[in-house]
Design a protein around this motif. Structure first.
Motif, PDB file in Angstrom:
ATOM      1  N   GLY A  89      61.795  47.405  43.537  1.00  0.00           N
ATOM      2  CA  GLY A  89      62.820  46.159  44.108  1.00  0.00           C
ATOM      3  C   GLY A  89      61.971  44.841  44.500  1.00  0.00           C
ATOM      4  O   GLY A  89      62.624  43.872  44.209  1.00  0.00           O
ATOM      5  N   SER A  90      60.750  44.343  44.584  1.00  0.00           N
ATOM      6  CA  SER A  90      60.255  43.376  44.678  1.00  0.00           C
ATOM      7  C   SER A  90      59.723  42.548  43.063  1.00  0.00           C
ATOM      8  O   SER A  90      59.746  43.523  42.335  1.00  0.00           O
ATOM      9  N   LEU A  91      59.031  41.634  43.594  1.00  0.00           N
ATOM     10  CA  LEU A  91      58.932  41.012  42.510  1.00  0.00           C
ATOM     11  C   LEU A  91      57.247  40.793  42.489  1.00  0.00           C
ATOM     12  O   LEU A  91      56.538  40.383  43.220  1.00  0.00           O
ATOM     13  N   VAL A  92      56.685  40.821  40.597  1.00  0.00           N
ATOM     14  CA  VAL A  92      55.873  40.843  40.583  1.00  0.00           C
ATOM     15  C   VAL A  92      55.239  39.641  40.001  1.00  0.00           C
ATOM     16  O   VAL A  92      55.779  39.403  38.741  1.00  0.00           O
ATOM     17  N   VAL A  93      54.336  37.751  40.438  1.00  0.00           N
ATOM     18  CA  VAL A  93      53.906  37.299  38.833  1.00  0.00           C
ATOM     19  C   VAL A  93      52.758  37.150  39.074  1.00  0.00           C
ATOM     20  O   VAL A  93      51.639  37.436  39.523  1.00  0.00           O
ATOM     21  N   ALA A  94      52.056  37.026  37.418  1.00  0.00           N
ATOM     22  CA  ALA A  94      51.111  37.786  37.204  1.00  0.00           C
ATOM     23  C   ALA A  94      50.080  36.002  37.350  1.00  0.00           C
ATOM     24  O   ALA A  94      50.470  35.688  36.692  1.00  0.00           O
ATOM     25  N   SER A  95      48.317  36.748  38.315  1.00  0.00           N
ATOM     26  CA  SER A  95      47.801  36.222  37.941  1.00  0.00           C
ATOM     27  C   SER A  95      46.677  35.988  36.833  1.00  0.00           C
ATOM     28  O   SER A  95      45.825  34.935  36.230  1.00  0.00           O
ATOM     29  N   ARG A  96      46.968  37.172  35.738  1.00  0.00           N
ATOM     30  CA  ARG A  96      46.303  37.771  35.103  1.00  0.00           C
ATOM     31  C   ARG A  96      47.042  38.463  34.348  1.00  0.00           C
ATOM     32  O   ARG A  96      47.566  39.309  34.782  1.00  0.00           O
ATOM     33  N   MET A  97      47.330  38.784  32.504  1.00  0.00           N
ATOM     34  CA  MET A  97      47.735  39.177  32.107  1.00  0.00           C
ATOM     35  C   MET A  97      46.347  39.750  31.378  1.00  0.00           C
ATOM     36  O   MET A  97      45.320  40.104  31.089  1.00  0.00           O
ATOM     37  N   ILE A  98      46.544  41.400  31.473  1.00  0.00           N
ATOM     38  CA  ILE A  98      45.119  42.485  30.749  1.00  0.00           C
ATOM     39  C   ILE A  98      45.727  43.434  29.985  1.00  0.00           C
ATOM     40  O   ILE A  98      46.164  44.497  30.409  1.00  0.00           O
ATOM     41  N   ALA A  99      45.109  43.168  28.762  1.00  0.00           N
ATOM     42  CA  ALA A  99      45.133  45.030  27.724  1.00  0.00           C
ATOM     43  C   ALA A  99      44.165  46.317  28.781  1.00  0.00           C
ATOM     44  O   ALA A  99      43.571  45.961  28.098  1.00  0.00           O
ATOM     45  N   ALA A 100      45.109  47.230  29.652  1.00  0.00           N
ATOM     46  CA  ALA A 100      44.118  47.143  29.960  1.00  0.00           C
ATOM     47  C   ALA A 100      44.126  49.285  29.326  1.00  0.00           C
ATOM     48  O   ALA A 100      42.957  49.034  29.955  1.00  0.00           O
ATOM     49  N   ASP A 101      44.325  49.352  28.339  1.00  0.00           N
ATOM     50  CA  ASP A 101      43.594  50.165  27.415  1.00  0.00           C
ATOM     51  C   ASP A 101      42.854  49.644  26.041  1.00  0.00           C
ATOM     52  O   ASP A 101      42.674  50.712  24.893  1.00  0.00           O
ATOM     53  N   LEU A 102      42.358  48.636  26.363  1.00  0.00           N
ATOM     54  CA  LEU A 102      42.399  48.071  24.696  1.00  0.00           C
ATOM     55  C   LEU A 102      40.782  48.142  24.779  1.00  0.00           C
ATOM     56  O   LEU A 102      40.347  47.175  25.471  1.00  0.00           O
ATOM     57  N   GLY A 103      40.272  49.200  24.600  1.00  0.00           N
ATOM     58  CA  GLY A 103      38.543  49.498  24.107  1.00  0.00           C
ATOM     59  C   GLY A 103      38.721  50.882  24.107  1.00  0.00           C
ATOM     60  O   GLY A 103      39.151  51.379  22.446  1.00  0.00           O
ATOM     61  N   SER A 104      37.934  51.498  23.852  1.00  0.00           N
ATOM     62  CA  SER A 104      37.367  53.095  23.509  1.00  0.00           C
ATOM     63  C   SER A 104      37.048  53.814  24.612  1.00  0.00           C
ATOM     64  O   SER A 104      36.498  53.297  25.304  1.00  0.00           O
ATOM     65  N   ASP A 105      37.335  55.054  24.293  1.00  0.00           N
ATOM     66  CA  ASP A 105      36.882  56.166  25.385  1.00  0.00           C
ATOM     67  C   ASP A 105      35.388  56.907  25.082  1.00  0.00           C
ATOM     68  O   ASP A 105      34.920  56.095  23.602  1.00  0.00           O
ATOM     69  N   SER A 106      34.948  57.323  25.984  1.00  0.00           N
ATOM     70  CA  SER A 106      33.841  57.714  26.569  1.00  0.00           C
ATOM     71  C   SER A 106      33.275  58.761  26.368  1.00  0.00           C
ATOM     72  O   SER A 106      34.476  58.948  27.809  1.00  0.00           O
TER      73      SER A 106
END
Length: 233
Positions: A89-106
């Protein structure tokens, strides 16, 4: 032979562009309608539903930007919130937009695209305006915070996944599927971007019975009513 204008008016100059607008991009129609109701169809905004996911968001945003004249771009919609940081029910305004799964597993864990040296998974939001929006929401008596918003291709459905994301991005406030794509398209056009999210569920174990989509859409509608004042004051 040139013919005079009988009304005495100058012909319209086809090269004069209209005043720039704000483009708001949602994923689905229900979000688009909530935003439109909030802004009361203010003509200074264009609101589109570009589709779900980073690719659809980026493509739809880029197509709209190629056709129009804009000041900034806003990714808006409902999202999951990290428990203890952004409650339902709350609101969030982004300070940063982050592609959190853009990368590689290892074997040693996730490696971001930044660490791989192939680009960046982080796009800063338009800082002054984002802070002003968060302040306006709080000033209107709404529960709102400014913090990182994560973009993922697969939403988190386990406690372990939520904990891993929270550890990867300290202070992470919300998780969505479009913000980074919208912001990347805006960046390609040289425009600033923001992200506004209304929280419908907690990031973690998937429990559809606990989701409050209607409540979140209502919060998004209310928050959108403040956008004209913040962006065009």
């Amino acid at each position: 032979m040139h013919q005079p204008n009988p009304q005495g008016r100058q012909p319209a100059d086809p090269f004069v562009r209209s005043a720039p607008k704000v483009l708001i991009v949602t994923a689905v129609e229900a979000e688009r309608l909530a935003v439109l109701e909030g802004i009361a169809d203010d003509p200074r905004f264009d609101v589109i539903a570009a589709g779900v996911g980073t690719a659809a968001a980026a493509a739809g945003t880029a197509a709209a930007l190629a056709r129009g004249h804009y000041l900034r771009v806003v990714s808006a919609g409902i999202a999951g919130g990290f428990a203890g940081t952004a409650e339902i029910g709350s609101l969030v305004v982004a300070s940063r937009m982050i592609a959190a799964d853009l990368g590689s597993d290892s074997p040693d864990g996730f490696i971001s695209v930044d660490e791989l040296g192939f680009g960046s998974s982080v796009i800063p939001a338009e800082s002054g305006v984002s802070a002003a929006l968060a302040g306006a929401l709080s000033g209107a008596g709404l529960e709102a915070r400014l913090g990182p918003v994560l973009t993922v291709a697969t939403t988190t459905g386990t406690l372990e996944g939520a904990q891993a994301l929270a550890a990867r991005v300290p202070g992470a406030a919300a998780e969505g599927m479009e913000g980074f794509g919208v912001a990347e398209a805006a960046r390609q056009f040289g425009l600033p971007a923001l992200e506004l999210r209304a929280i419908s569920n907690a990031v973690g174990p998937r429990d559809r019975a606990a989701w409050k989509i209607g409540e979140a859409l209502g919060a998004l509608r209310t928050a959108s009513s403040l956008l004209p004042e913040v962006f065009f004051a």
